[in-house]
Scaffold this motif. Structure first.
Motif, PDB file in Angstrom:
ATOM      1  N   GLU A  15       0.855  -1.184   0.000  1.00 15.56           N
ATOM      2  CA  GLU A  15       0.000   0.000   0.000  1.00 15.56           C
ATOM      3  C   GLU A  15       0.896   1.241   0.000  1.00 15.56           C
ATOM      4  O   GLU A  15       1.894   1.292   0.721  1.00 15.56           O
ATOM      5  CB  GLU A  15      -0.887  -0.044   1.252  1.00 15.56           C
ATOM      6  N   PRO A  16       0.603   2.238  -0.843  1.00 17.36           N
ATOM      7  CA  PRO A  16       1.517   3.383  -0.983  1.00 17.36           C
ATOM      8  C   PRO A  16       1.924   4.040   0.326  1.00 17.36           C
ATOM      9  O   PRO A  16       3.080   4.478   0.475  1.00 17.36           O
ATOM     10  CB  PRO A  16       0.725   4.342  -1.877  1.00 17.36           C
ATOM     11  N   TRP A  51      -5.293  -0.168  -4.214  1.00 14.48           N
ATOM     12  CA  TRP A  51      -4.295   0.709  -4.838  1.00 14.48           C
ATOM     13  C   TRP A  51      -3.745   0.151  -6.149  1.00 14.48           C
ATOM     14  O   TRP A  51      -2.882   0.756  -6.766  1.00 14.48           O
ATOM     15  CB  TRP A  51      -3.148   0.983  -3.864  1.00 14.48           C
ATOM     16  N   HIS A  52      -4.239  -1.018  -6.582  1.00 15.61           N
ATOM     17  CA  HIS A  52      -3.798  -1.594  -7.842  1.00 15.61           C
ATOM     18  C   HIS A  52      -4.925  -1.534  -8.875  1.00 15.61           C
ATOM     19  O   HIS A  52      -6.107  -1.581  -8.502  1.00 15.61           O
ATOM     20  CB  HIS A  52      -3.367  -3.048  -7.639  1.00 15.61           C
TER      21      HIS A  52
END
Length: 229
Positions: free
Chosen positions: A109-110, A172-173
């Motif tokens: 996760e960023p 997030w992808h």
């Protein structure tokens, strides 16, 4: 053994891990720091097994032609991670030979990323296929977990998949359903055998008992057989 390319995969230290095993298994080990040896037909004709650890890098047309000819004539070809599955990105002939190509390794996760290689270290399962549970390379090895790069591989249907890994859907992808990638596969090319093991980013992963067993068994399985000599 042919090694080089991107230093982040520690090609010298990684290949050195397996030299004693190959020696004990009866091989006379020759180490090359360049793919130029592939263009030497005399050397290739006497080689029973090529273990390659060359991430990215370039390969000349006569070198990849020599490699393809050697494998087709019975020389085994084996390797792990980017040293075989992310080599020579601009050579279509090499990609066809190997049958699968690294595309990416998804990240955390960023908000958890710190800007180093561990951003791409994900906990994931390596799952044996039905074939893998019976194949001499992977028989007796149960599904196992790793925390390291999880390779997303583009591949064709000429590979025999012994183990897979599944990339889940994350907010997030951009993909919308789980993606199953081959994690260990074999390939018959003419009289030659090819084995690719995608785990192996770092030395600790190569020293994992399951990964190391697969790599070592794979090298023995891929080596030239009597019928290909």
């Amino acid at each position: 053994m042919v090694r080089g390319g991107w230093e982040g995969h520690r090609p010298v230290e990684a290949t050195d891990l397996f030299v004693p095993f190959l020696g004990k298994s009866g091989f006379e080990v020759r180490v090359e720091e360049s793919t130029s040896v592939y263009a030497d037909a005399a050397v290739m004709s006497e080689t029973d097994l090529i273990v390659q650890c060359v991430t990215m890098s370039k390969i000349e047309r006569d070198e990849v032609a020599g490699l393809r000819a050697a494998v087709a004539a019975g020389t085994g070809f084996a390797g792990w991670h980017g040293g075989i599955a992310d080599s020579f990105r601009d050579s279509a002939d090499y990609l066809q030979l190997v049958g699968g190509q690294f595309a990416t390794h998804p990240s955390k996760e960023p908000g958890e990323c710190g800007g180093d290689e561990t951003d791409n270290f994900l906990s994931h399962a390596v799952t044996m296929t039905s074939l893998g549970r019976e194949h001499p390379i992977t028989t007796g090895i149960d599904d196992f977990e790793l925390t390291t790069e999880q390779y997303w591989v583009l591949h064709d249907d000429l590979i025999d998949v012994l183990a897979t890994t599944t990339h889940p859907v994350r907010p997030w992808h951009p993909w919308h359903r789980p993606i199953v990638s081959p994690a260990v596969w074999t390939r018959q090319w003419g009289d030659g055998r090819i084995v690719v093991t995608t785990p192996g980013h770092s030395l600790d992963v190569l020293e994992n008992l399951n990964v190391r067993t697969i790599v070592e068994r794979g090298m023995l399985w891929a080596a030239r057989t009597a019928s290909a000599s």
